[in-house]
Design a protein around this motif. Structure first.
Motif: not given
Length: 277
Positions: A35-38, A54-55, A121-124
Motif C-alpha cells: 500500500g501507500f505506506l510502503a 529501489d527498483a 513499494r517495499h514492505p520493509d
C-alpha cells in the motif's frame, strides 16, 4: 435534513459497531504490504533511461509509453509472467496504475497529471513498519446526514490542484450533492466513486490544519436512491495518501468544497504528521 434515527441504545450500539467494522477494514487496507505506506520514492520519468536504487532496471518514458531495460540477472513479474531484458508497458491512461513485482517489492508504473511516474513499494519501508493506526473522532449519528444528488445535464470537467506543487488533476464531475447542517445548506461538487453509481467528495472544513489534515479529506457516498437522496456519513471521512507521505500526488478539493464549518467527524491528522502516537 439530518437522518432520523430512533435514539435507543440498540441503534447507537449498532451504528458504532458498523463504523468500527468499516474502520478496521480501512486500517487493514492502509497497512497492506504494497500500500501507500510502503512507497519508498516517487520518480518522474522522461526520455532518458534512468536507474533507481529501489527498483530494478533503467526506466524511461516517451510518447509511446513506459519502457524498462533490465540488466542480466534482473527480472520483473508483470501480470503473472516473468520478463527480462527490455519490456514495454505501453501508454498508461491518466490515473491508471500497473503493478509489477520484483522479489517482495511491488513497482508501480502510473500516470498522474499527464506524467509517467514510478513508485516502488517495499514492505520493509519504515513508514509501514512503524504504522499502528490513524486517530479518528468517535462515531456520532449527528454526522450521518441525508442530502440530495443534483446531477448535471452532462458531466463537467473539473481541474483541481495536487499535493505536488505544479501538478493538476482533471476529473469528470457527474453532479453535486447538498445537505443541511445547523440550519444552513451546503453544496459540494462530487466525482465518480469506485463502485458503479457511487460518488466521491473531496473537501476541507474548519478542522483542516487543526485536528484534521490540512490539504484534503474524502468521503465516499453510496449511489443515490430513485428520488436522488444520498447519505453523506462524515464519520467515514478518510485521509488521502498525501496525509501520510510526501510521495503521493493526491488531488485537492475544488474551491466550492471548502466548507466553512467544523466537521468534527472522521479521520484526524495521522500520527506520522505530528510525531506522536
Amino acid at each position: 435534513m439530518t437522518i432520523q434515527h430512533t435514539d435507543t441504545g440498540t441503534d447507537r450500539t449498532d451504528f458504532v459497531r458498523q463504523w468500527e467494522e468499516w474502520h478496521a477494514q480501512h486500517e487493514q487496507n492502509l497497512a497492506d504490504p504494497h500500500g501507500f505506506l510502503a512507497v519508498t520514492s516517487l520518480r518522474w520519468l522522461d526520455g532518458e533511461p534512468t536507474r533507481f536504487p529501489d527498483a530494478p532496471g533503467a526506466w524511461s518514458s516517451t510518447d509511446d509509453g513506459v519502457t524498462v531495460q533490465l540488466d542480466e540477472g534482473e527480472e520483473l513479474t508483470v501480470q503473472g509472467a516473468v520478463v527480462r531484458g527490455q519490456y514495454h508497458f505501453g501508454v498508461i491512461a491518466e490515473r491508471a496504475s500497473l503493478l509489477a513485482t520484483a522479489g517482495d517489492a511491488a513497482i508501480e508504473v502510473a500516470k498522474r497529471g499527464g506524467h509517467d511516474i514510478l513508485r516502488p513499494r517495499h514492505p520493509d519501508n519504515k513508514l509501514l513498519l512503524d504504522y499502528t493506526h490513524t486517530p479518528a473522532y468517535a462515531p456520532d449519528h449527528r454526522w450521518a446526514l441525508t442530502g440530495r444528488y443534483l446531477p448535471f445535464d452532462a458531466p463537467r470537467s473539473v481541474t483541481v490542484g495536487a499535493a505536488v506543487e505544479g501538478l493538476q488533476h482533471v476529473y469528470d464531475a457527474p453532479g453535486q450533492v447538498d445537505f443541511a447542517l445547523d440550519g444552513r445548506t451546503y453544496r459540494l461538487t462530487a466525482f465518480n466513486g469506485k463502485q458503479p453509481g457511487s460518488l466521491l467528495v473531496l473537501f476541507t472544513d474548519a478542522t483542516s490544519g487543526v485536528t484534521t489534515y490540512a490539504a484534503n479529506r474524502s468521503v465516499s457516498i453510496p449511489p443515490p436512491d430513485d428520488q436522488g437522496t444520498v447519505v453523506i456519513d462524515f464519520n467515514r471521512a478518510t485521509n488521502l495518501p498525501c496525509a501520510f507521505t510526501d510521495l503521493a500526488t493526491c488531488p485537492l478539493p475544488p474551491a466550492e468544497n471548502k466548507l466553512p464549518v467544523a466537521i468534527e467527524a472522521g479521520e484526524k491528522i495521522p500520527y506520522e504528521r505530528t510525531g506522536g502516537r
